[in-house]
Design a protein around this motif. Structure first.
Motif, PDB file in Angstrom:
ATOM      1  N   VAL A   1      15.266  13.766 -15.403  1.00  0.00           N
ATOM      2  CA  VAL A   1      13.884  13.940 -15.857  1.00  0.00           C
ATOM      3  C   VAL A   1      13.294  15.175 -15.195  1.00  0.00           C
ATOM      4  N   ARG A   2      12.449  15.883 -15.921  1.00  0.00           N
ATOM      5  CA  ARG A   2      11.718  17.007 -15.338  1.00  0.00           C
ATOM      6  C   ARG A   2      10.421  16.444 -14.777  1.00  0.00           C
ATOM      7  N   LEU A   3      10.318  16.411 -13.464  1.00  0.00           N
ATOM      8  CA  LEU A   3       9.215  15.703 -12.817  1.00  0.00           C
ATOM      9  C   LEU A   3       8.802  16.455 -11.564  1.00  0.00           C
ATOM     10  N   ASP A   4       7.841  17.352 -11.707  1.00  0.00           N
ATOM     11  CA  ASP A   4       7.391  18.144 -10.565  1.00  0.00           C
ATOM     12  C   ASP A   4       6.782  17.291  -9.467  1.00  0.00           C
ATOM     13  N   GLU A   5       6.154  16.175  -9.865  1.00  0.00           N
ATOM     14  CA  GLU A   5       5.504  15.321  -8.870  1.00  0.00           C
ATOM     15  C   GLU A   5       6.493  14.776  -7.848  1.00  0.00           C
ATOM     16  N   ALA A   6       7.744  14.593  -8.256  1.00  0.00           N
ATOM     17  CA  ALA A   6       8.754  14.086  -7.323  1.00  0.00           C
ATOM     18  C   ALA A   6       9.105  15.130  -6.270  1.00  0.00           C
ATOM     19  N   HIS A   7       8.956  16.395  -6.588  1.00  0.00           N
ATOM     20  CA  HIS A   7       9.316  17.478  -5.674  1.00  0.00           C
ATOM     21  C   HIS A   7       8.162  17.879  -4.759  1.00  0.00           C
ATOM     22  N   GLN A   8       6.950  17.642  -5.195  1.00  0.00           N
ATOM     23  CA  GLN A   8       5.806  18.073  -4.409  1.00  0.00           C
ATOM     24  C   GLN A   8       5.679  17.232  -3.136  1.00  0.00           C
ATOM     25  N   GLY A   9       5.754  17.895  -2.001  1.00  0.00           N
ATOM     26  CA  GLY A   9       5.636  17.206  -0.720  1.00  0.00           C
ATOM     27  C   GLY A   9       6.877  16.456  -0.286  1.00  0.00           C
ATOM     28  N   GLU A  10       7.999  16.603  -1.016  1.00  0.00           N
ATOM     29  CA  GLU A  10       9.219  15.870  -0.674  1.00  0.00           C
ATOM     30  C   GLU A  10      10.009  16.612   0.399  1.00  0.00           C
ATOM     31  N   HIS A  11       9.998  16.037   1.604  1.00  0.00           N
ATOM     32  CA  HIS A  11      10.610  16.734   2.736  1.00  0.00           C
ATOM     33  C   HIS A  11      12.132  16.638   2.749  1.00  0.00           C
ATOM     34  N   SER A  12      12.720  15.653   2.061  1.00  0.00           N
ATOM     35  CA  SER A  12      14.171  15.482   2.152  1.00  0.00           C
ATOM     36  C   SER A  12      14.921  16.709   1.653  1.00  0.00           C
ATOM     37  N   LEU A  13      14.361  17.414   0.685  1.00  0.00           N
ATOM     38  CA  LEU A  13      14.952  18.660   0.224  1.00  0.00           C
ATOM     39  C   LEU A  13      14.471  19.849   1.044  1.00  0.00           C
ATOM     40  N   GLU A  14      13.171  19.901   1.283  1.00  0.00           N
ATOM     41  CA  GLU A  14      12.596  21.105   1.889  1.00  0.00           C
ATOM     42  C   GLU A  14      13.158  21.422   3.264  1.00  0.00           C
ATOM     43  N   VAL A  15      13.386  20.410   4.094  1.00  0.00           N
ATOM     44  CA  VAL A  15      13.844  20.701   5.456  1.00  0.00           C
ATOM     45  C   VAL A  15      15.253  21.288   5.479  1.00  0.00           C
ATOM     46  N   GLN A  16      16.008  21.125   4.388  1.00  0.00           N
ATOM     47  CA  GLN A  16      17.351  21.704   4.333  1.00  0.00           C
ATOM     48  C   GLN A  16      17.330  23.202   4.032  1.00  0.00           C
TER      49      GLN A  16
END
Length: 272
Positions: A119-134
Motif C-alpha cells: 500500500v502507498r501510505l505516507d502516514e506509516a512513514h511519517q515519524g517512523e524511527h525504525s527506518l530513519e535511524v538506519q
C-alpha cells in the motif's frame, strides 16, 4: 515537484548536527570488530544510537568494503505509530537526514506496487524511527545508494517473502530488516531470551519466532522465510542489550546484529 521526507527523530534518537552525528557513528565504527563478511541481508536494531548504535555499527561496518558494489538498499522495519495491514511504501522522492538526501528507488517500487499486500501510505512513514535511524549508518558506510523503504504492518511471512523475492536483485542489492529484540525484562532474563531468539534466527526458524521476541516480528519472519528458500546462512555479529550500553539492568531492551550470506566457505567473519 520534488517531495522530500524530512528527518523526524534527529535530535532525539541520534544527533541532529551532521558533524556530531558523523563523530558519534565514526566512534562506533572504529570500536566495532573488523570483519570480512559479505552480507546479502542484515538484521540491525533501531533504538537511539546511544543505546543500540554500537551493535548496529558491528553490522554496518561490513559494508565499507562493499560500497562500490552495493547500489540499492531494501529497508524494512516495523510500524510503531500506525496500525495497518500490509507493507507501506511512500510517495516521497527523497528521504533526508542530517547527512543529506537519499533517493527513493522508484524502479524497485514499480516491481511491487501492484501486489495486493503493498500500500502507498505516507502516514506509516511519517515519524517512523525504525527506518530513519538506519539511514545515517547506511550513508556513512555506503555513501551514495538508492533506497526502497518499507514499513511493515500486520503481514504474513509469505506476504513479506513475496515482496522480498521481487526486490532481491543481485550483489548490488542489500536487504536490511530493522528490529530490536526483547523489551523491558531484567538483564539476565533478556540475555536468556535473546540468545534463544538468536538461535532461531541462525536456524532460519521463522515458524517458531514469537512476536514478543522481536518488535520487527513481521518483516523478520518474512526475511527468514525467503532466506530459507534461497539457502542462505546466518551469523550473529553481536548480541547485547541496553544494560550493556547506556541503561540500567533492571529493565532492558535487547539488540542483535546478524548477517545473511550465501556460502560459509566463501564468506567469513570475526565475531565479537
Amino acid at each position: 515537484m520534488i517531495k522530500i521526507q524530512k528527518a523526524s527523530v534527529a535530535g532525539s534518537f541520534y544527533p541532529a548536527q551532521s558533524e556530531e552525528l558523523r563523530e558519534e557513528l565514526g566512534h562506533y565504527f572504529q570500536v566495532a570488530p573488523d570483519s570480512t563478511a559479505r552480507p546479502k541481508a542484515m538484521i540491525v536494531p533501531h533504538a537511539g544510537t546511544l543505546y543500540s548504535g554500537p551493535i548496529a555499527a558491528s553490522a554496518y561496518k561490513t559494508l565499507f568494503s562493499l560500497s562500490h558494489t552495493i547500489q540499492q538498499v531494501v529497508l524494512l522495519g516495523p510500524a510503531h505509530r500506525l496500525g495497518f495491514e500490509g507493507l507501506a511504501i511512500p510517495s516521497a522522492d527523497y528521504f533526508e537526514t542530517p547527512l543529506g538526501r537519499i533517493g527513493i528507488d522508484q524502479e524497485k517500487l514499480k516491481l511491487i506496487q501492484n501486489l495486493p499486500q503493498v500500500v502507498r501510505l505516507d502516514e506509516a512513514h511519517q515519524g517512523e524511527h525504525s527506518l530513519e535511524v538506519q539511514l545515517p549508518f547506511l550513508q556513512m558506510a555506503l555513501g551514495d545508494f538508492k533506497l526502497t523503504p518499507l514499513v511493515v504492518g500486520w503481514s504474513s511471512p509469505e506476504a513479506v517473502a513475496e515482496v522480498l523475492e521481487k526486490l532481491w536483485g543481485g550483489e548490488e542489492t542489500l536487504i536490511v530488516v530493522s528490529s530490536d529484540l526483547s523489551h523491558y525484562l531484567d538483564y539476565a532474563s533478556a540475555q536468556k531470551i535473546d540468545r534463544a531468539t538468536a538461535d532461531k534466527i541462525e536456524k532460519l526458524d521463522w515458524r517458531r519466532l514469537q512476536d514478543d521476541q522481536a518488535c520487527g516480528f513481521f518483516p523478520l519472519r518474512g526475511l527468514l522465510l525467503e532466506a530459507q528458500k534461497k539457502h542462505l546462512q546466518v551469523k550473529t555479529l553481536a548480541l547485547r542489550n541496553s544494560g550493556d550500553t547506556a541503561g540500567d539492568k533492571n529493565r532492558v531492551v535487547g539488540y542483535g546484529a546478524f548477517y545473511f550470506y550465501e556460502n560459509e566457505n566463501t564468506y567469513s567473519c570475526n565475531n565479537s
